[in-house]
Scaffold this active site. Structure first.
Site: not given
Lengths: 208, 356
Positions: B274, B46, B202, B232, B234, B325-326
Site C-alpha cells: 500500500e 511498525y 485502528h 508512507r 504499508n 494480523y497480516k
C-alpha cells in the site's frame, strides 16, 4: 465541557466502549434511558444528586427489562420522575426516544444505563440528532451479552452470549471481536472457519 | 451490470486483465522494475514512517502525485464490479459532500497536469469539462452542484481513481473516518469503520498502540497543511492477485490460503503493497487518505536479487503477532522456504530501490 471517564473495565482495544458511573449534571432536560439492572445505576445517581427534586422534575425516564429478564422497573418508577415510560423491549422503546429527541435542545443531559445493546442503540439515536457525545453519560450494568453485526451479511444478532456463535441471518459461524461501531451500535462478527470450512472451535459462554 | 464507462481502448499500455476467477493480472517487466518494494532494510517493525509526498525519481511510482499505471483500466472495471455487488463499499456521510468535491478537484487537476495525453480538465467558471480517455468519459458538469453528476462527487471520482480512499473530518482534536471507498482493501470493512475516530478504526492493529505509533501519527496528521501531502508504505500478503480482500467476502477468499504448495507459491503468493498518501483539503479542511494497492507475485519480486534476499529475511523474521494480523501466519513457513532459494546470505544495500 471535558468529561473524565473512569473505565469500569479497562478496554481491550481502543474502539471498545468505555463506561463510567453516572453523575447528575445541571440540565434543562434529563433524558434517562435504562434497561435491566441499569435501573439501579439511575436510582443510585439520584440518591447522590445535589438537587434531587429539581432533577426529577425535569426528568424523562424510559425503561425496558434486560435481555436476561432482569426487571428493576418498579424501583425506577417509584423515584417519581416527571415522565416514566416502560417498554417491553428495546425496539419498542426507540420510537419514543426518537420522538422525544426531536424536541430536545442543547442543554439536555443524557444518561444511559444497562446493557451495551441498550446503551449503544440509544447513543446512536442521540448522536444522529447531532448532540455531542460529551453530553452522553453511559454506565454499564447487568448482562454483558453483545449485539453483533455479521460483517458478511450485515445482519445483527442480538444478545450474543457465546463465542463463536451462529449468525442468526446467514448461518455462518462467527467469532466476536472487540471492534465496535457506534454508528452501527454493534460489535463485529467474523467467520471463524473461512480458511478451513467446518473447523469450528467449541463455543464457550463469554458474555452472560 | 453497467460499467458507466466505455474503456476507450486498452491500447498498448493498459493491460486487459482480471483480479478474480481467471486471475490474469501480471506486471510487465517494466512494472516490476518500478514496483514499490516497501522494505528499506532487512527487518520490519511498525513505525510512522511518513515523508513528504513530493515528485520522486523519474519512472518510479513517486514521479507523479497519483500514479496511473498499466493496471488502471482493469482496476476500474474490477471496482465497478465490486460496487455493483455491494454498494455499501462506497459511503459518504452527509456532511462530507464538500470534502468529496475537494477530492474530485484534487484528482482531476493532478491527473490533467501530469497525464495530459489521457486526462483533460477545462473550466469556464463553475462549468467543468472533464475528459478521461482511458475510460471513455467526456463529461461537463457544474462544480459543487451534485445534480450535474451521476453519483455524489466522491463516488464519481472514485470510480475513476485507483486505490481505496477515506476522507477524514477533523473535530474534537481527532480525525473521523466519515467517507470511504474500499474495493481493494487489506481486510478492513469500510461499512463497519465509517463514523469511527482515528484510534477507533485502528483499534484492531496489534502492538502499534503500545509503541505510541498512532498517537504520534495523529499528532502529525493534525498538522498536515494544504499543498504539502505526505506518504508512507504499508504492506501485507495476498494469495492470488485479488484486489478485493474484504472481510465481507472472507468466506470466499479465505480458503485460497490453504492452496499453496512449493510448486505454485511463486505464482500465487503476492506481496501486497500500500502506497498511502494524505492530503489536506482546501474547503472542507478534511484529510483525504489514498491507499493505493500494488500487487507483485513472489516469482516476479525475486527477479530483483536484492528484493528476493530481503523479502526472505523479512518474512522469516517478522514478529508473529504481525504475521497473524497480516493474515499469513499459517503460510509463513512455506513462504520462507520458497524464498530461501533466493537468499544466498549476501548483504543488501540500504534503501528500497532495486539496484544492488
Amino acid at each position: 465541557m471535558k468529561t473524565s471517564l473512569t473505565p469500569v473495565d479497562a478496554p481491550s482495544i481502543r474502539s471498545r466502549p468505555v463506561y463510567a458511573v453516572l453523575e447528575s449534571r445541571p440540565a434543562s432536560l434529563h433524558l434517562i434511558v435504562a434497561d435491566g439492572e441499569g435501573a439501579d445505576a439511575v436510582v443510585e445517581m439520584l440518591d447522590k444528586a445535589n438537587d434531587r427534586s429539581g432533577m426529577l422534575a425535569a426528568a424523562h425516564v424510559m425503561y425496558t427489562p434486560g435481555p436476561d429478564g432482569a426487571d428493576h422497573g418498579a424501583a425506577l418508577e417509584a423515584i417519581g420522575a416527571a415522565q416514566f415510560f416502560r417498554a417491553p423491549t428495546i425496539p419498542s422503546l426507540l420510537p419514543r426516544l426518537q420522538r422525544v429527541l426531536l424536541d430536545a435542545h442543547m442543554g439536555t443531559q443524557f444518561y444511559l444505563a444497562g446493557t451495551e445493546g441498550l446503551i449503544g442503540q440509544a447513543e446512536r439515536e442521540i448522536m444522529n440528532t447531532g448532540f455531542p457525545h460529551v453530553a452522553i453519560q453511559k454506565e454499564h450494568r447487568g448482562s454483558t451479552v453483545r449485539r453483533v453485526q455479521c460483517v458478511h451479511c450485515k445482519g445483527i444478532t442480538e444478545n450474543v452470549a457465546t463465542d463463536p456463535f451462529k449468525c442468526s441471518h446467514c448461518g455462518l459461524n462467527l467469532f466476536v471481536r472487540d471492534h465496535y461501531s457506534r454508528r452501527i451500535a454493534a460489535f463485529q462478527g467474523v467467520n471463524i472457519d473461512a480458511e478451513d470450512p467446518g473447523k469450528v472451535p467449541e463455543s464457550v459462554v463469554r458474555f452472560k | 451490470m453497467s460499467l458507466d464507462f466505455k474503456p476507450g481502448a486498452f491500447s498498448d499500455f493498459f493491460r486487459d486483465e482480471t483480479f478474480r476467477e481467471s486471475f490474469t493480472y501480471r506486471n510487465s517487466p517494466d512494472a516490476i522494475r518500478r514496483f514499490p518494494f516497501p522494505f528499506d532494510r532487512d527487518e520490519y517493525m511498525y513505525s510512522v514512517n511518513m515523508e513528504p509526498h513530493v515528485p520522486g525519481r523519474k519512472g518510479s511510482v513517486f514521479e507523479k502525485t497519483f500514479d496511473v499505471d498499466e493496471h488502471y483500466v482493469s482496476e476500474m472495471i474490477d471496482r465497478a464490479k465490486v460496487l455493483a455487488d455491494d454498494p455499501l463499499r462506497c459511503q459518504s456521510l452527509p456532511h462530507m459532500t464538500l470534502a468529496g468535491w475537494d477530492t474530485l478537484e484534487l484528482i482531476m487537476e493532478a491527473k490533467a497536469r501530469d497525464y495530459p495525453q489521457w486526462f483533460s480538465l477545462t473550466k469556464e467558471g463553475d462549468r467543468w469539462h472533464w475528459i478521461n480517455r482511458p475510460l471513455g468519459i467526456d463529461h461537463t458538469f457544474t462544480f459543487l452542484d451534485e445534480s450535474t453528476l451521476p453519483y455524489g462527487p466522491f463516488e464519481y471520482i472514485m470510480r475513476q481513481t485507483q486505490g481505496d480512499w477515506t476522507l477524514q473530518d477533523e473535530r474534537d482534536g481527532t480525525l473521523w473516518l466519515d467517507a470511504g471507498v474500499a474495493t481493494s482493501q487489506a481486510d478492513w470493512s469500510a461499512d463497519f469503520d465509517i463514523g469511527m475516530n482515528f484510534h477507533e478504526w485502528h483499534a484492531p492493529v496489534p502492538l502499534a498502540h503500545d509503541l505510541g505509533v498512532f498517537d504520534r501519527a495523529l499528532k502529525f496528521l493534525l498538522k498536515l497543511q494544504h499543498g504539502s501531502p505526505v506518504r508512507r508504505f504499508n504492506w501485507t500478503m495476498t494469495v492470488n492477485p485479488l484486489l478485493d480482500t474484504s472481510p465481507e467476502n472472507y468466506p470466499k477468499w479465505g480458503p485460497t490460503k490453504t492452496t499453496l504448495t512449493q510448486e505454485n507459491l511463486g505464482r500465487k503468493q503476492h506481496l501486497r503493497v500500500e502506497l498511502q498518501s494524505l492530503y489536506r483539503l482546501p474547503r472542507s479542511n478534511a484529510i483525504a487518505f489514498d491507499i493505493r494497492c500494488y500487487l507483485g507475485s513472489f516469482e516476479q519480486i525475486v527477479t530483483v536479487p536484492k528484493w528476493g534476499r530481503r523479502l526472505h529475511r523479512i518474512v522469516r523474521d517478522l514478529h508473529p503477532d504481525l504475521a497473524t494480523y497480516k493474515g499469513f501466519i499459517r503460510n509463513r513457513p512455506a513462504m520462507a522456504e520458497w524464498l530461501s532459494k533466493y537468499d544466498d546470505g549476501a548483504p543488501t544495500s540500504p534503501g528500497w530501490w532495486p539496484e544492488d
